[in-house]
Design an enzyme around this catalytic site. Structure first.
Site, PDB file in Angstrom:
ATOM      1  N   LYS A 211     -27.375 -14.283   2.027  1.00  0.00           N
ATOM      2  CA  LYS A 211     -27.049 -15.684   2.325  1.00  0.00           C
ATOM      3  C   LYS A 211     -27.782 -16.586   1.343  1.00  0.00           C
ATOM      4  CE  LYS A 211     -27.045 -18.968   6.229  1.00  0.00           C
ATOM      5  NZ  LYS A 211     -27.357 -19.144   7.664  1.00  0.00           N
TER       6      LYS A 211
ATOM      7  N   SER B  24     -23.715 -21.082  10.721  1.00  0.00           N
ATOM      8  CA  SER B  24     -23.688 -21.403   9.305  1.00  0.00           C
ATOM      9  C   SER B  24     -23.515 -20.178   8.398  1.00  0.00           C
ATOM     10  CB  SER B  24     -24.990 -22.120   8.919  1.00  0.00           C
ATOM     11  OG  SER B  24     -26.109 -21.253   9.086  1.00  0.00           O
TER      12      SER B  24
ATOM     13  N   SER C 114     -26.468 -19.262  14.315  1.00  0.00           N
ATOM     14  CA  SER C 114     -25.790 -19.096  13.028  1.00  0.00           C
ATOM     15  C   SER C 114     -25.609 -17.656  12.554  1.00  0.00           C
ATOM     16  CB  SER C 114     -26.530 -19.887  11.942  1.00  0.00           C
ATOM     17  OG  SER C 114     -26.366 -21.260  12.159  1.00  0.00           O
TER      18      SER C 114
END
Length: 492
Positions: free
Chosen positions: A78, A158, A182
């Site tokens: 990420k 997210s 998330s």
């Protein structure tokens, strides 16, 4: 013959160790898959050189009998994790071209264990969002489609890039971060497994901060076993993180067992919320039946203050974000806008106005407001008191049970753009995940079935502090009984 991209973390690790295939073959297979999936927009930056270099090392280590725990396993990272020498953006224009001169503790651990990096994954800007629509680099598109409908769906957020990349088999697993859901919400939306460990279990050093008292890194993968194997490498005390917990890291994978006979599974009555889709209610009941079938005892519990969790979270998280994001001012790195004839204050204002997206600005404004002198007591202090009460509710519930079983999300994945104009509707996506975040508890989502439109649905398991093993074991029991093997049909 099974394609290499169909294999998960532990299968790839074991196959490389046995010589069934080389690490180079594995890396090349996933890099090819990634290059063919540009339509998903899952990656911000591709790093084939890193993946191939680590694969070459893994093949040499195998030849010399010195394989590491994740030798030759390519991962997606990420783009919130700082990676030494590789661009790190947090999906924001304000640090568009930032190349960190240091490595986050999590990525350092993963790379030292032999893992390679396929690329940096797209996300909601500064991890603020539930649909991956706030990224400055465009939204990620879920690999899933509804039956007979080509409408583009959200992968969740997210960690939407992480979820989409794993679900589409562009990587066998990815790192995610979870502040209010998330990891768990996008995992549920895309039919994969996601684990948020206990707060402090994984180091936050080098992870770009959103809300420091809530942020926690964790793995996203195809199975409970893969999450356990990754967490073993990711977890551990780090003196560079003041909130890191100094406790031993168990051998979660080795201790993994789906035998949960005699375990008490709590069902919180407050999680039956207004607006929950009937399909989620029936999925929850299916999960309860599966737990009974596994020999667990089902107990009704109450978490009375969780009804206020979302309101408290959307005060505390923006408050911390407004403080954390004050450092982005255009002076040392990232975007800089200098109005003609302007002074330093003008440069700060112009830079932040141009560099931050709308959702980030919204949360900075909310955070600054609730921390201001006139409203600090009325909002921020009150929210922290609610947070303490929620933690106490969980403690009381865990006096009666070992694990909590809840829905992961109130609906299946929704269409991109459907909730973008209504922040409150978007925030409600986190209604089931936020309470465990506020209490700092370990929680994971496991895919359990499909809805009538053919979209994946998951259930959430919440455990006691530092008891990831019980969460993983219950997750394995659920995984085995659900038998979820559905995959998105390739359209990209």
């Amino acid at each position: 013959m099974t394609r290499l991209t169909d294999l998960g973390v532990t299968d790839l690790r074991d196959g490389i160790a046995k010589g069934d295939f080389s690490a180079k073959e594995v890396a090349e297979s996933f890099l090819t898959a990634t290059n063919e999936a540009e339509k998903l927009n899952a990656f911000i930056t591709l790093t084939p050189d890193h993946a191939l270099k680590q694969a070459e090392k893994a093949d040499k280590d195998r030849a010399s009998g010195q394989l590491k725990p994740l030798s030759g396993v390519p991962l997606g990272i990420k783009d919130l994790f700082c990676t030494n020498g590789y661009r790190t953006t947090a999906a924001s224009k304000i640090i568009d071209n930032f190349v960190p001169p240091y490595e986050s503790t999590i990525t350092e651990k993963l790379f030292s264990a032999g893992a390679g990096m396929v690329g940096k994954l797209n996300l909601d800007q500064f991890a603020m969002g539930s649909s991956n629509e706030t990224s400055a680099f465009g939204n990620v598109i879920s690999p899933w489609r509804q039956k007979g409908d080509d409408t583009a769906l959200t992968p969740g957020g997210s960690s939407g890039g992480s979820a989409a990349a794993v679900a589409a088999k562009l990587v066998p697993a990815a790192t995610g971060t979870d502040t209010g859901g998330s990891i768990r919400q996008p995992a549920s939306f895309t039919g994969i497994t996601g684990l948020k460990p206990t707060y402090g279990r994984c180091s936050r050093y080098g992870v770009i901060a959103f809300a420091s008292s809530l942020d926690q890194a964790g793995p996203m993968a195809h199975s409970v076993k893969d999450c356990a194997a990754l967490l073993e490498v990711m977890a551990g005390f780090d003196p560079k993180d003041s909130t890191s917990v100094d406790v031993m890291v168990p051998n979660w994978e080795k201790l993994l067992s789906s035998d949960i006979r005699g375990k008490k599974i709590g069902i919180p009555k407050e999680y039956r919320v207004d607006g929950m889709a009937p399909e989620i209610e029936s999925l929850w009941q299916r999960g309860i039946d599966m737990m009974k079938d596994a020999g667990a005892e089902i107990i009704d519990v109450s978490l009375p203050h969780t009804q206020h969790a979302l309101a408290a979270y959307y005060i505390i998280a923006p408050a911390e974000a407004s403080s954390n994001l004050a450092r982005y001012d255009g002076v040392r790195y990232g975007e800089r806008k200098t109005p003609e004839g302007g002074n330093l204050a003008d440069m700060y204002a112009a830079t932040r106005a141009a560099g931050f997206g709308d959702e980030v600005k919204r949360r900075i404004m909310i955070g600054t407001y609730v921390l201001s002198a006139g409203f600090y007591d009325a909002y921020y202090i009150k929210a922290q008191k609610i947070r303490a009460l929620i933690a106490r509710d969980f403690e009381a519930a865990f006096d009666k049970c070992d694990i909590l079983l809840t829905p992961a999300t109130p609906t299946a994945a929704f269409a991109l753009g459907q909730k973008q104009e209504d922040p409150i509707a978007m925030y409600l996506n986190d209604v089931f995940t936020v309470p465990a975040s506020l209490a700092g508890l370990p929680a994971m989502t496991v895919p359990v079935g499909l809805n009538e439109q053919g979209l994946p649905l998951g259930l959430q398991l919440i455990g006691k502090p530092l008891d990831e093993q019980s969460v993983l074991n219950a997750g394995l029991a659920l995984e085995e009984r659900a038998g979820f093997t559905s995959q998105p049909k390739k359209w990209w």
